[in-house]
Design an enzyme around this catalytic site. Sequence first.
Site, short mmCIF file in Angstrom:
data_model
loop_
_atom_site.label_atom_id
_atom_site.label_comp_id
_atom_site.label_asym_id
_atom_site.label_seq_id
_atom_site.Cartn_x
_atom_site.Cartn_y
_atom_site.Cartn_z
N ARG A 157 6.66 1.49 -0.33
CA ARG A 157 7.01 2.63 -0.94
C ARG A 157 8.45 2.57 -1.38
NH1 ARG A 157 7.09 8.55 0.01
NH2 ARG A 157 6.88 9.69 -2.14
N HIS B 40 10.68 2.93 -4.68
CA HIS B 40 11.56 4.09 -5.09
C HIS B 40 12.79 3.62 -5.22
CE1 HIS B 40 9.20 7.93 -3.65
NE2 HIS B 40 8.32 7.05 -4.33
N GLY C 67 17.69 0.87 -10.42
CA GLY C 67 16.98 -0.58 -10.20
C GLY C 67 17.00 -0.88 -8.80
N ASP D 94 18.59 -1.88 -6.22
CA ASP D 94 20.00 -2.09 -5.75
C ASP D 94 20.27 -1.68 -4.16
OD1 ASP D 94 19.68 0.71 -6.19
OD2 ASP D 94 21.58 0.69 -7.28
N ASN E 106 11.72 12.11 -1.92
CA ASN E 106 11.90 11.24 -0.87
C ASN E 106 11.92 11.45 0.81
OD1 ASN E 106 12.11 8.80 -2.50
ND2 ASN E 106 14.34 9.11 -2.87
N HIS F 205 -1.87 2.87 -3.13
CA HIS F 205 -2.07 3.92 -2.35
C HIS F 205 -3.48 3.58 -1.76
CE1 HIS F 205 0.18 7.01 -5.40
NE2 HIS F 205 1.00 6.31 -4.60
C1 HEM Z 1 2.32 5.89 -10.29
C2 HEM Z 1 2.92 7.07 -9.76
C3 HEM Z 1 3.10 7.16 -8.35
C4 HEM Z 1 3.09 8.67 -7.87
C5 HEM Z 1 2.87 9.91 -8.64
C6 HEM Z 1 2.96 8.31 -6.70
C7 HEM Z 1 3.10 9.35 -5.54
C8 HEM Z 1 3.02 9.29 -4.34
C9 HEM Z 1 2.99 10.58 -3.46
C10 HEM Z 1 3.24 11.70 -3.60
C11 HEM Z 1 2.95 9.75 -2.20
C12 HEM Z 1 2.88 10.56 -0.84
C13 HEM Z 1 4.25 11.24 -0.15
C14 HEM Z 1 4.03 12.05 0.77
O1 HEM Z 1 3.67 13.23 0.66
O2 HEM Z 1 4.05 11.67 2.09
C15 HEM Z 1 2.85 8.37 -2.32
C16 HEM Z 1 2.61 7.51 -1.25
C17 HEM Z 1 2.72 6.13 -1.40
N1 HEM Z 1 2.82 5.41 -2.50
FE1 HEM Z 1 2.82 6.29 -4.40
N2 HEM Z 1 2.95 7.00 -6.20
C18 HEM Z 1 3.13 6.17 -7.48
C19 HEM Z 1 2.98 4.67 -7.56
C20 HEM Z 1 3.24 4.11 -6.22
C21 HEM Z 1 3.67 2.70 -6.48
C22 HEM Z 1 4.03 2.16 -7.78
C23 HEM Z 1 3.68 2.31 -5.42
C24 HEM Z 1 4.12 0.75 -4.74
C25 HEM Z 1 3.80 -0.29 -5.51
C26 HEM Z 1 3.35 3.24 -4.49
C27 HEM Z 1 3.25 3.40 -2.85
C28 HEM Z 1 2.88 4.05 -2.12
C29 HEM Z 1 2.67 3.96 -0.66
C30 HEM Z 1 2.27 2.63 -0.16
C31 HEM Z 1 2.62 5.40 -0.34
C32 HEM Z 1 2.43 5.61 1.21
C33 HEM Z 1 3.57 5.64 1.95
C34 HEM Z 1 3.49 5.91 3.32
O3 HEM Z 1 2.54 5.84 4.03
O4 HEM Z 1 4.74 5.98 3.88
N3 HEM Z 1 3.11 4.42 -5.02
N4 HEM Z 1 3.03 8.27 -3.38
#
Ligand code: HEM
Length: 362
Positions: A60, A64, A70, A72, A94, A193
């Site tokens: 993640r 981000h 980009g 960077d 974040n 996810h």
């Molecule tokens: C499509 C749009 C996306 C949205 C709206 C989104 C949103 C989120 C949100 C809200 C969280 C939880 C944050 C929290 O409350 O702790 C999350 C977690 C996560 N997201 Fe996404 N995400 C998106 C796309 C992605 C992409 C493209 C990736 C990586 C390729 C990704 C990887 C992750 C991972 C691995 C977690 C878990 C992080 C952790 O356990 O520390 N997400 N995402």
Amino acid sequence: MTRKRCYLRFATLLAGLLSAAACLDFGFYDRMCPAAETIVQQTVADAFRNNSGVAPALIRLHFHDCFVRGCDGSVLIDSTTNPNNTAEKDAPPNNPSLRFFDVIDRAKAAVEAQCPGVVSCADILAFAARDSVVLSGGLGYQLPAGRRDGRISRDTDALNDLPPPFFNATQLADSFASKNLTVEDLVVLSGAHTIGVSHCSSFAGVPDNPADRLYNFSSPEKIDPALSKAYAFLLKSICPSNSSQFFPTTTTLMDLITPDKLDNKYYVGLTNNLGLFISDAALLTNATMKALVDSFVRSEATWKAKFARSMLKMGQIGVLTGTQGEIRRNCRVVNPAPRTAAGVHRVVAGSDSSGFTGVAAS
Ligand code: HEM
Ligand SMILES: *[C@@H]1O[C@H](CO)[C@@H](O)[C@H](O)[C@H]1NC(C)=O
Ligand SMILES: *[C@@H]1O[C@H](CO)[C@@H](O)[C@H](O)[C@H]1NC(C)=O
Ligand SMILES: *[C@@H]1O[C@H](CO)[C@@H](O)[C@H](O)[C@H]1NC(C)=O
Ligand SMILES: *[C@@H]1O[C@H](CO)[C@@H](O)[C@H](O)[C@H]1NC(C)=O
Ligand SMILES: *[C@@H]1O[C@H](CO)[C@@H](O)[C@H](O)[C@H]1NC(C)=O
Ligand SMILES: *[C@@H]1O[C@H](CO)[C@@H](O)[C@H](O)[C@H]1NC(C)=O
Ligand SMILES: *[C@@H]1O[C@H](CO)[C@@H](O)[C@H](O)[C@H]1NC(C)=O
């Protein structure tokens, strides 16, 4: 010998030729720091052995990083008080959810000990995300390198460029398109996810939270009809609506089936209304996206191959190369401002008298 790859180039040949600066190289560190990738891999593997949450965290972090100015390394920069700059990492999308910055710090320190001033923080993060994919059961991929580190990190950029969890299908597709990523990349990368955790505020929370799926809908139970009722009640027990009982540090697993395996169970859950965010459920509302989701339910192998490819592509967004940016010495701090020939610090808005700045341009 290095091979050049510019994945974002085939949009148009002309645009590609003009943006040759955005090319990364395979084997970029072969001569200057051949052990770089191994050192990063070992650091990430050590941290992962201790806590498997390291993998989703670093994947993640890379996402981000890449979506904001980009890939960077700007997400790694700390906020500063002099000059007064709130960095990306302290923007609401974040902070407090990004974690394990210390793993990147350790990898950078280990790499610096071998070859000081050579390997960028942006590359270290890209390598670490790739290693995290492998450690959690995904397919590995060769990663072209040569990303340089940015010198700017602003909370407002993170707020503007990161898709929030309440986006609908159109908004998600537009957000990805603005980074030259396709609808397929969107559906494929959302599969990340399948590992990791979320805070309550990303899907529940106090009234008026547009991401809230549990307490704010017009249906009789106030639950988002696109969410499994049983799952919603479980989530309510974890994330009570009452804000004074609301633990900002409470987290819940995003894939209940296999919480720390990078497999296709995210898609299996999604088609059973177990996607955690509005943005996850949104992938079922568009026929093209739904067809992709269904194809990944049917074939995990297809998804894993596509995930590696889309990660590689995401890792090329807006990269700085050549003489752009810098090789940051400490991933949390931009290097002291470059001196002009006269030895005078370049004047940058908000910089202090030492020339040190968190917001310097180029
Ligand atoms: C499509 C749009 C996306 C949205 C709206 C989104 C949103 C989120 C949100 C809200 C969280 C939880 C944050 C929290 O409350 O702790 C999350 C977690 C996560 N997201 Fe996404 N995400 C998106 C796309 C992605 C992409 C493209 C990736 C990586 C390729 C990704 C990887 C992750 C991972 C691995 C977690 C878990 C992080 C952790 O356990 O520390 N997400 N995402
Ligand atoms: C391992 O995890 C524990 C607790 O989660 C933490 O205190 C410790 O610093 C970690 N060690 C390493 C090497 O990451
Ligand atoms: C820094 O900026 C923030 C937001 O603009 C402001 O609230 C804060 O008072 C400033 N702090 C200092 C020390 O200037
Ligand atoms: C998505 O949200 C935008 C902005 O709120 C809205 O204009 C659009 O109609 C929505 N699209 C769908 C498919 O719901
Ligand atoms: C699905 O979303 C894409 C991107 O926004 C859009 O171009 C397409 O028309 C949508 N398809 C359907 C069937 O709504
Ligand atoms: C997307 O591609 C266009 C055309 O090649 C390029 O000008 C633009 O900078 C790219 N955007 C990103 C975020 O990489
Ligand atoms: C949530 O509550 C706010 C304020 O009452 C309202 O404007 C908004 O439409 C609600 N959202 C949903 C999804 O019901
Ligand atoms: C939330 O719970 C606290 C403690 O149980 C209580 O004092 C407060 O009145 C509750 N607030 C609401 C809005 O229900």
